[in-house]
Design an enzyme around this catalytic site. Structure first.
Site, PDB file in Angstrom:
ATOM      1  N   ASP A   1       1.682  32.735  -5.651  1.00 37.20           N
ATOM      2  CA  ASP A   1       1.249  31.166  -5.933  1.00 37.20           C
ATOM      3  C   ASP A   1       1.427  30.550  -7.419  1.00 37.20           C
ATOM      4  O   ASP A   1       0.819  29.529  -7.827  1.00 37.20           O
ATOM      5  CB  ASP A   1       0.009  30.740  -5.387  1.00 37.20           C
ATOM      6  CG  ASP A   1      -0.185  31.243  -3.913  1.00 37.20           C
ATOM      7  OD1 ASP A   1       0.821  31.258  -2.987  1.00 37.20           O
ATOM      8  OD2 ASP A   1      -1.257  31.955  -3.455  1.00 37.20           O
TER       9      ASP A   1
ATOM     10  N   LYS B   1       6.776  29.988  -8.213  1.00 35.89           N
ATOM     11  CA  LYS B   1       8.035  30.425  -8.344  1.00 35.89           C
ATOM     12  C   LYS B   1       9.207  29.719  -7.634  1.00 35.89           C
ATOM     13  O   LYS B   1      10.424  29.736  -8.228  1.00 35.89           O
ATOM     14  CB  LYS B   1       8.209  31.930  -7.730  1.00 35.89           C
ATOM     15  CG  LYS B   1       7.082  33.125  -8.413  1.00 35.89           C
ATOM     16  CD  LYS B   1       7.165  34.288  -7.594  1.00 35.89           C
ATOM     17  CE  LYS B   1       6.704  34.352  -6.110  1.00 35.89           C
ATOM     18  NZ  LYS B   1       5.200  34.186  -6.199  1.00 35.89           N
TER      19      LYS B   1
ATOM     20  N   GLY C   1       5.112  31.550   0.740  1.00 34.09           N
ATOM     21  CA  GLY C   1       5.096  30.000   1.263  1.00 34.09           C
ATOM     22  C   GLY C   1       5.709  29.359  -0.113  1.00 34.09           C
ATOM     23  O   GLY C   1       5.244  29.487  -1.244  1.00 34.09           O
ATOM     24  N   HIS C   2       6.914  29.083   0.007  1.00 39.39           N
ATOM     25  CA  HIS C   2       7.378  28.232  -1.539  1.00 39.39           C
ATOM     26  C   HIS C   2       7.482  26.665  -0.983  1.00 39.39           C
ATOM     27  O   HIS C   2       8.301  26.512   0.058  1.00 39.39           O
ATOM     28  CB  HIS C   2       8.908  28.748  -1.621  1.00 39.39           C
ATOM     29  CG  HIS C   2       8.653  30.254  -2.224  1.00 39.39           C
ATOM     30  ND1 HIS C   2       9.810  30.983  -2.655  1.00 39.39           N
ATOM     31  CD2 HIS C   2       7.854  30.945  -2.640  1.00 39.39           C
ATOM     32  CE1 HIS C   2       9.591  32.070  -3.098  1.00 39.39           C
ATOM     33  NE2 HIS C   2       8.338  32.161  -3.194  1.00 39.39           N
TER      34      HIS C   2
ATOM     35  N   GLN D   1       5.072  36.715  -3.496  1.00 40.79           N
ATOM     36  CA  GLN D   1       4.204  37.423  -3.873  1.00 40.79           C
ATOM     37  C   GLN D   1       4.199  37.580  -5.249  1.00 40.79           C
ATOM     38  O   GLN D   1       4.946  37.257  -5.948  1.00 40.79           O
ATOM     39  CB  GLN D   1       3.649  38.407  -3.018  1.00 40.79           C
ATOM     40  CG  GLN D   1       3.318  38.243  -1.468  1.00 40.79           C
ATOM     41  CD  GLN D   1       4.343  38.518  -0.427  1.00 40.79           C
ATOM     42  OE1 GLN D   1       5.219  39.112  -0.612  1.00 40.79           O
ATOM     43  NE2 GLN D   1       4.555  37.355   0.289  1.00 40.79           N
TER      44      GLN D   1
HETATM   45  P1  IMP Z   1      -0.565  40.148   3.864  1.00 35.50           P
HETATM   46  O1  IMP Z   1       0.674  40.348   2.770  1.00 35.50           O
HETATM   47  O2  IMP Z   1      -0.598  39.137   4.722  1.00 35.50           O
HETATM   48  O3  IMP Z   1      -0.665  41.642   4.168  1.00 35.50           O
HETATM   49  O4  IMP Z   1      -1.928  39.951   2.756  1.00 35.50           O
HETATM   50  C1  IMP Z   1      -2.230  40.833   1.855  1.00 35.50           C
HETATM   51  C2  IMP Z   1      -2.822  40.104   0.552  1.00 35.50           C
HETATM   52  O5  IMP Z   1      -1.716  39.458   0.129  1.00 35.50           O
HETATM   53  C3  IMP Z   1      -3.847  39.076   0.782  1.00 35.50           C
HETATM   54  O6  IMP Z   1      -4.813  38.961  -0.172  1.00 35.50           O
HETATM   55  C4  IMP Z   1      -2.992  37.810   0.766  1.00 35.50           C
HETATM   56  O7  IMP Z   1      -3.721  36.544   0.651  1.00 35.50           O
HETATM   57  C5  IMP Z   1      -2.019  37.999  -0.333  1.00 35.50           C
HETATM   58  N1  IMP Z   1      -0.691  37.380   0.055  1.00 35.50           N
HETATM   59  C6  IMP Z   1       0.337  37.634   0.641  1.00 35.50           C
HETATM   60  N2  IMP Z   1       1.316  36.794   0.507  1.00 35.50           N
HETATM   61  C7  IMP Z   1       0.898  35.788  -0.381  1.00 35.50           C
HETATM   62  C8  IMP Z   1       1.622  34.750  -1.084  1.00 35.50           C
HETATM   63  O8  IMP Z   1       2.762  34.383  -0.820  1.00 35.50           O
HETATM   64  N3  IMP Z   1       0.910  34.174  -1.932  1.00 35.50           N
HETATM   65  C9  IMP Z   1      -0.486  34.636  -2.357  1.00 35.50           C
HETATM   66  N4  IMP Z   1      -1.115  35.590  -1.739  1.00 35.50           N
HETATM   67  C10 IMP Z   1      -0.435  36.250  -0.709  1.00 35.50           C
END
Ligand code: IMP
Length: 424
Positions: free
Chosen positions: A9, A12, A36-37, A220
């Site tokens: 977040d 990017k 999510g962009h 991420q």
């Molecule tokens: P997962 O990717 O759904 O398995 O989540 C694992 C961790 O990554 C959690 O703490 C989520 O909140 C974090 N996370 C996954 N995708 C994003 C993103 O695009 N932005 C911020 N945090 C993310």
């Protein structure tokens, strides 16, 4: 390449969009619809999850690489929404080697989190972890399996034979029916995806050999990286720069610039250590002014001051060439502004990232205080228009990171940025 240097977040999407203008291809190499962009173009807001940001430019070929995990229903829905908004998705190419996310992955993600109780990871509950686990266990189904219904059903049957008892007996959940799931994927999804399925590695190398410009778009970020992040509070893929080699099928010598996107403060969603987290009214201010709620999950993000211990480590691990600093305008009303420059761990001052996870949990941030600028930056279009304190803040970050800042965001709009320094 564009990578996040914090916990995601960082904004990017905005700079990927800006850089995509001069690209021929934009490639996603890991993650899935946990990303999510948000892009704001002519006041229209586009929320992308799986489709690479370059899709908004007709000349760009957006590519979803082999390292991504794909829920086909989400991808089809996203393409549908983009098409409705007048964006052509015809050029989108999806790797046949990318793995598919199934409803049982999502179900397992949800129940596993519930099972962990207060030790939960705070995942996005999209099935990302279970899908990557199946990939590593070699029982995953890939996009190319959609093209061979017989094999698809066979593989799915084997997987459900293992997943269904687990869901029913361990988690007390209903099993998934082979015919229903196969029907949805083969009859509804396959016809929509088939025109986009490709040998993306070949496509990429043909492009590179023809002198095309390729942008790799990390989802991420560094500290959510499975190997380099704050494990186990991480995602199940490798967002770091090296992840692009594996997740897209290129060698490291093809990468000539790695831009680390760094928010002017930090946010984190989900559980895990966060040394510079603010739980006071300054933290609330950052959440409110920075609109720090998940693009997809709507979860409130935890916010805190910029942490240059983390940033220096991200510079090393990703071999960052330069920084793109985002959301500087969110700090407009804060005075003073603090930056974490070191940690105190068990009475010792540490300027580099502790490798031991428990030390990160115990780390007490050591701050330097800088004066705020108390001015509205949202209309600033040139470095010369920056108040001195804002210029000093950016120079301080450069000095701490040891690499230059080239781009600085001062608002969500496509044109709300300044060029800070030349590309090294
Ligand atoms: P997962 O990717 O759904 O398995 O989540 C694992 C961790 O990554 C959690 O703490 C989520 O909140 C974090 N996370 C996954 N995708 C994003 C993103 O695009 N932005 C911020 N945090 C993310």
């Amino acid at each position: 390449m564009v990578v996040g240097t914090q916990w995601g977040d960082e904004g990017k999407g905005k700079f990927t969009d800006l850089l995509a203008r001069d690209m021929d291809m934009v490639v996603r190499y890991q993650g899935g619809h946990n990303a999510g962009h948000t892009l704001v173009v002519d006041e229209e807001v586009f929320k992308l999850q799986l489709v690479p940001s370059g899709v908004l430019y007709p000349h760009v070929t957006p590519v979803i690489g082999n390292g991504v995990v794909i829920d086909p229903t989400v991808l089809i829905d996203e393409m549908g929404r983009l098409t409705e908004a007048g964006v052509d998705c015809g050029k989108l190419r999806v790797s046949g080697n990318a793995h598919l996310i199934f409803p049982y992955h999502q179900a397992l993600d949800v129940v596993a989190e519930r099972h962990l109780g207060r030790n939960k990871l705070g995942t996005t509950k999209r099935g990302i972890g279970p899908a990557y686990a199946d990939k590593a266990a070699r029982v995953g189904l890939r996009v190319q399996d959609l093209l061979d219904p017989k094999i698809f059903r066979e593989k799915l049957g084997v997987v459900l034979h293992e997943k269904n008892p687990m869901l029913a007996k361990v988690y007390n959940r209903l099993p998934f029916d082979l015919d229903t799931v196969a029907g949805q994927y083969l009859e509804e999804c396959r016809p929509r995806l088939e025109p986009h399925i490709a040998d993306t590695v070949g496509l990429l190398h043909d492009g590179l050999e023809a002198g095309q410009n390729v942008l790799f778009e990390g989802a991420q970020a560094m500290y959510l990286d499975l190997d380099h992040g704050t494990y186990p509070f991480v995602t199940s893929s490798n967002p770091v720069a090296g992840g692009a080699c594996v997740g897209a099928g290129i060698g490291p010598r093809h990468i000539d610039r790695v831009i680390g996107v760094t928010k002017a403060y930090i946010s984190r969603v989900g559980s895990g250590p966060f040394p510079s987290e603010l739980t006071d009214e300054v933290g609330d201010h950052l959440v409110d002014v920075g609109r720090e709620y998940g693009t997809n999950t709507k979860r409130r993000r935890r916010c805190g001051w910029l942490d240059t211990v983390m940033l220096r480590h991200a510079v090393r691990v990703n071999s960052l060439s330069d920084l793109a600093i985002t959301k500087l305008d969110v700090l407009d009303a804060l005075d003073p502004i603090r930056v974490c420059v070191a940690y105190e761990v068990d009475g010792e001052r540490r300027t580099s990232m502790p490798y031991h996870q428990s030390e990160i949990h115990r780390a007490v941030p050591i701050y330097e205080e800088l004066p705020g600028w108390c001015a509205d930056l949202s209309g600033v279009g040139d470095r010369s228009e920056l108040p001195r304190q804002a210029e000093d803040y950016l120079c301080f970050i450069e000095e701490q990171a040891g690499v230059p800042a080239t781009l600085v965001g001062v608002g969500p709009g496509r044109d709300q940025f300044i060029t800070f320094g030349p590309v090294p």
